[in-house]
Design a protein around this motif. Structure first.
Motif, short mmCIF file in Angstrom:
data_model
loop_
_atom_site.label_atom_id
_atom_site.label_comp_id
_atom_site.label_asym_id
_atom_site.label_seq_id
_atom_site.Cartn_x
_atom_site.Cartn_y
_atom_site.Cartn_z
N VAL A 1 0.78 -1.30 -0.17
CA VAL A 1 0.17 0.07 0.19
C VAL A 1 0.93 1.38 0.04
O VAL A 1 0.40 2.31 -0.40
CB VAL A 1 -1.01 0.10 1.23
CG1 VAL A 1 -1.89 -1.29 1.07
CG2 VAL A 1 -0.21 0.00 2.64
N SER A 2 2.00 0.92 0.27
CA SER A 2 2.91 2.47 0.31
C SER A 2 3.41 2.54 -0.92
O SER A 2 4.13 3.62 -1.03
CB SER A 2 4.01 2.33 1.38
OG SER A 2 4.84 1.06 0.82
N GLY A 3 3.25 1.80 -1.85
CA GLY A 3 3.74 2.01 -3.26
C GLY A 3 5.17 1.59 -3.25
O GLY A 3 5.86 1.27 -2.40
N PRO A 4 6.08 1.86 -4.60
CA PRO A 4 5.42 2.37 -5.78
C PRO A 4 4.70 1.44 -6.63
O PRO A 4 4.81 0.04 -6.39
CB PRO A 4 6.56 2.74 -6.57
CG PRO A 4 7.72 2.17 -6.01
CD PRO A 4 7.57 1.79 -4.48
N GLY A 5 3.91 1.62 -7.54
CA GLY A 5 3.21 0.64 -8.37
C GLY A 5 1.86 0.08 -7.79
O GLY A 5 1.75 -1.22 -7.81
N LEU A 6 0.90 0.92 -7.39
CA LEU A 6 -0.23 0.37 -7.10
C LEU A 6 -0.81 -0.34 -8.23
O LEU A 6 -0.75 0.21 -9.32
CB LEU A 6 -1.14 1.54 -6.55
CG LEU A 6 -0.87 2.26 -5.37
CD1 LEU A 6 -2.08 2.93 -4.73
CD2 LEU A 6 -0.91 1.09 -3.91
N PRO A 7 -1.73 -1.42 -8.12
CA PRO A 7 -2.07 -1.99 -9.31
C PRO A 7 -3.39 -1.42 -9.77
O PRO A 7 -4.49 -2.20 -9.76
CB PRO A 7 -2.48 -3.45 -8.74
CG PRO A 7 -2.58 -3.23 -7.13
CD PRO A 7 -1.87 -2.20 -6.78
#
Length: 258
Positions: free
Chosen positions: A112-118
């Motif tokens: 949830v902290s990223g990077p790269g949320l889906p």
């Protein structure tokens, strides 16, 4: 051209993710039994009301992404009260997501902290970060990801404990560690309470609004909310301070991507 969000794949039974060497150092902590996965029914109802107000005049089904959805209890209430819209939850605790799935929610296991949320660029109309930002090592990266996935004009609904809550001002003046703050992930030291929640970052109203503005979001409203664990005799006082967000227990922010 409308941007189509990536539809999170929902396995029948999510497996507990293996922790690689590059995994976030706090992932193990949030997978421990006993670590809170929900802030209770008060937060769930509050979140649902905020979202319903935001979606009241929304044309067409909105895409709402709850980043750090925990066990999904708050998201389930919001979804039940706003059935015309599309909801998805993201969390990195497989145990929490199993409980969220039992509530019929679409969920995905991710950092949830990223990077790269889906989630695709500009795919979300609303992102919820409810009692999450205080747990993050890198709030800058997380909010940058929120801004990326929001469409222009999209909204962030964020809530977090207030470091400058009215009782914290008195506690600090007396040399007592403020409520919500923590100095260890193994125990509670120097303040009232017994539960270690993993709070790493605490904000005042001024710090939070300045931070979100610097991150490219415009703060539309800032409101206060009460804290469910305030002793009952002090409840009326806690409710009264909701009218003064700078000293309220909980900060509620509606911010918008321009």
């Amino acid at each position: 051209m409308a941007v189509t969000p990536k539809t999170p794949k929902t396995p029948k039974t999510p497996k507990t993710p293996k922790t690689p060497k590059t995994a976030h150092p706090l992932q193990e902590f949030y997978s421990r039994p006993g670590v809170p996965l929900s802030s209770g029914p008060d937060r769930a109802r509050r979140q649902a009301r905020m979202l319903a107000g935001l979606l009241r005049d929304f044309a067409g089904p909105a895409v709402i992404v709850d980043v750090g959805c925990g066990d999904g209890s708050a998201l389930a209430v919001a979804a039940s009260r706003n059935p015309a819209h599309r909801f998805a939850g993201i969390d990195w605790s497989a145990g929490a997501l199993r409980r969220a799935q039992d509530l019929g929610l679409t969920v995905v296991c991710a950092d949830v902290s990223g990077p790269g949320l889906p989630v695709a660029d500009g795919a979300a109309d609303v992102v919820i970060m409810s009692e999450l930002i205080e747990h993050l090592v890198d709030p800058d990266g997380a909010v940058a990801e929120v801004r990326r996935v929001l469409r222009p004009g999209g909204s962030l609904l964020l809530s977090t404990p207030n470091l400058a809550a009215w009782y914290n001002r008195g506690l600090l003046a007396a040399g007592i560690q403020p409520i919500f703050s923590e100095v260890s992930l193994t125990g509670v030291f120097g303040r009232p309470g017994r539960v270690v929640a993993g709070h790493l970052r605490l904000f005042t109203r001024r710090a939070l609004t300045e931070f979100l503005t610097a991150s490219g979001l415009r703060c539309v409203t800032v409101a206060g909310a009460r804290y469910h664990d305030v002793p009952r005799p002090l409840g009326p006082l806690d409710r009264a301070f909701c009218r003064w967000p700078s000293a309220a227990s909980i900060l509620l922010v509606h911010a918008r991507k321009e």
